[in-house]
Design a protein around this motif. Structure first.
Motif, PDB file in Angstrom:
ATOM      1  N   ASP A   4       0.827  -1.205   0.000  1.00 13.90           N
ATOM      2  CA  ASP A   4       0.000   0.000   0.000  1.00 13.90           C
ATOM      3  C   ASP A   4       0.866   1.262   0.000  1.00 13.90           C
ATOM      4  OD1 ASP A   4      -2.362  -1.423  -0.025  1.00 13.90           O
ATOM      5  OD2 ASP A   4      -2.546  -1.455   2.155  1.00 13.90           O
ATOM      6  N   HIS A  21     -14.066   1.685  -3.103  1.00 14.71           N
ATOM      7  CA  HIS A  21     -15.478   1.418  -2.796  1.00 14.71           C
ATOM      8  C   HIS A  21     -15.631   0.628  -1.495  1.00 14.71           C
ATOM      9  CE1 HIS A  21     -17.343   3.297  -6.180  1.00 14.71           C
ATOM     10  NE2 HIS A  21     -16.546   2.644  -7.030  1.00 14.71           N
ATOM     11  N   LYS A  22     -14.674  -0.228  -1.170  1.00 13.37           N
ATOM     12  CA  LYS A  22     -14.730  -0.951   0.106  1.00 13.37           C
ATOM     13  C   LYS A  22     -14.523  -0.019   1.282  1.00 13.37           C
ATOM     14  CE  LYS A  22     -13.217  -5.527  -1.311  1.00 13.37           C
ATOM     15  NZ  LYS A  22     -12.152  -6.528  -1.185  1.00 13.37           N
ATOM     16  N   ASP A  23     -13.523   0.874   1.181  1.00 13.45           N
ATOM     17  CA  ASP A  23     -13.214   1.812   2.261  1.00 13.45           C
ATOM     18  C   ASP A  23     -12.670   3.093   1.652  1.00 13.45           C
ATOM     19  OD1 ASP A  23     -12.646   3.077   4.633  1.00 13.45           O
ATOM     20  OD2 ASP A  23     -10.889   1.846   5.081  1.00 13.45           O
ATOM     21  N   LYS A  50     -10.346   1.149  -8.021  1.00 14.40           N
ATOM     22  CA  LYS A  50     -11.763   1.391  -7.778  1.00 14.40           C
ATOM     23  C   LYS A  50     -12.335   0.499  -6.684  1.00 14.40           C
ATOM     24  CE  LYS A  50     -14.074   1.580 -11.579  1.00 14.40           C
ATOM     25  NZ  LYS A  50     -14.927   1.328 -12.746  1.00 14.40           N
ATOM     26  N   GLN A  51     -11.981  -0.778  -6.685  1.00 15.25           N
ATOM     27  CA  GLN A  51     -12.531  -1.718  -5.706  1.00 15.25           C
ATOM     28  C   GLN A  51     -12.117  -1.356  -4.283  1.00 15.25           C
ATOM     29  OE1 GLN A  51     -14.748  -3.987  -6.228  1.00 15.25           O
ATOM     30  NE2 GLN A  51     -14.777  -3.764  -8.447  1.00 15.25           N
ATOM     31  N   LYS A  52     -10.855  -1.017  -4.119  1.00 13.86           N
ATOM     32  CA  LYS A  52     -10.354  -0.671  -2.790  1.00 13.86           C
ATOM     33  C   LYS A  52     -11.031   0.593  -2.275  1.00 13.86           C
ATOM     34  CE  LYS A  52      -6.019  -1.468  -1.240  1.00 13.86           C
ATOM     35  NZ  LYS A  52      -4.561  -1.358  -1.235  1.00 13.86           N
ATOM     36  N   SER A  74      -6.787   8.156  -1.943  1.00 10.04           N
ATOM     37  CA  SER A  74      -7.617   6.959  -1.751  1.00 10.04           C
ATOM     38  C   SER A  74      -8.333   6.577  -3.030  1.00 10.04           C
ATOM     39  CB  SER A  74      -8.660   7.202  -0.656  1.00 10.04           C
ATOM     40  OG  SER A  74      -8.061   7.362   0.585  1.00 10.04           O
ATOM     41  N   TRP A  80      -9.189   4.460   3.150  1.00  7.00           N
ATOM     42  CA  TRP A  80      -8.145   3.462   3.402  1.00  7.00           C
ATOM     43  C   TRP A  80      -6.742   4.068   3.419  1.00  7.00           C
ATOM     44  CZ3 TRP A  80      -4.129   2.543   0.102  1.00  7.00           C
ATOM     45  CH2 TRP A  80      -4.253   3.028  -1.193  1.00  7.00           C
TER      46      TRP A  80
END
Length: 112
Positions: A4, A36-38, A32-34, A26, A41
Motif C-alpha cells: 500500500d 469502494h470498500k473503504d 476502484k474496488q479498494k 484513496s 483506506w
C-alpha cells in the motif's frame, strides 16, 4: 515499504512538488474496488508515512513526497545558465543551480 505504501508513493511521485489531499490518494492510488470498500483506506497509511519522514503534510492536511534538503555549506544560488557557463569554462564555483530540494531516488525513501 509495504504494498500500500508503494502504491501511494508511486501515485504521489507523479504529482511532484504539489500537495494532494487524502481522498484523492484513496480514490486513485489503490483502484476502484479498494476505494469502494473503504473510501478512507489511505489516511492511516499517509500518516504513518509522514511519521517516518517519507511524506510531508501542509496545514490543510494534504500530502506530498518530502524533498531532500540540499547542503548549504558555503554555497550560493546561481542561475542555471551562469552555472553552465562556469562549468564549461572549468571554474569550480560550488554554487547551487536550480530551485529548492528535489526528490531523491526511490531507494532513499525505501530506507526510511
Amino acid at each position: 515499504m509495504d504494498t500500500d505504501e508503494r502504491e501511494i508513493f508511486q501515485f504521489l511521485k507523479g504529482w511532484g512538488a504539489d500537495f494532494t489531499n487524502p481522498m484523492e490518494v484513496s480514490r486513485r492510488a489503490g483502484g476502484k474496488q479498494k476505494f469502494h470498500k473503504d473510501p478512507n483506506w489511505a489516511k492511516p497509511i499517509l500518516m504513518r508515512m509522514a511519521d517516518r519522514g517519507i511524506l510531508e503534510a501542509d496545514a490543510q492536511g494534504r500530502y506530498r513526497i518530502k524533498p531532500v534538503a540540499k547542503a548549504k555549506h558555503g554555497t550560493k544560488w546561481v542561475a542555471p545558465d551562469i552555472a553552465k557557463i562556469l562549468a564549461e569554462s572549468g571554474v569550480e564555483s560550488g554554487a547551487i543551480a536550480g530551485g529548492e530540494g528535489e526528490l531523491a531516488a526511490d531507494e532513499y525513501y525505501d530506507e526510511l
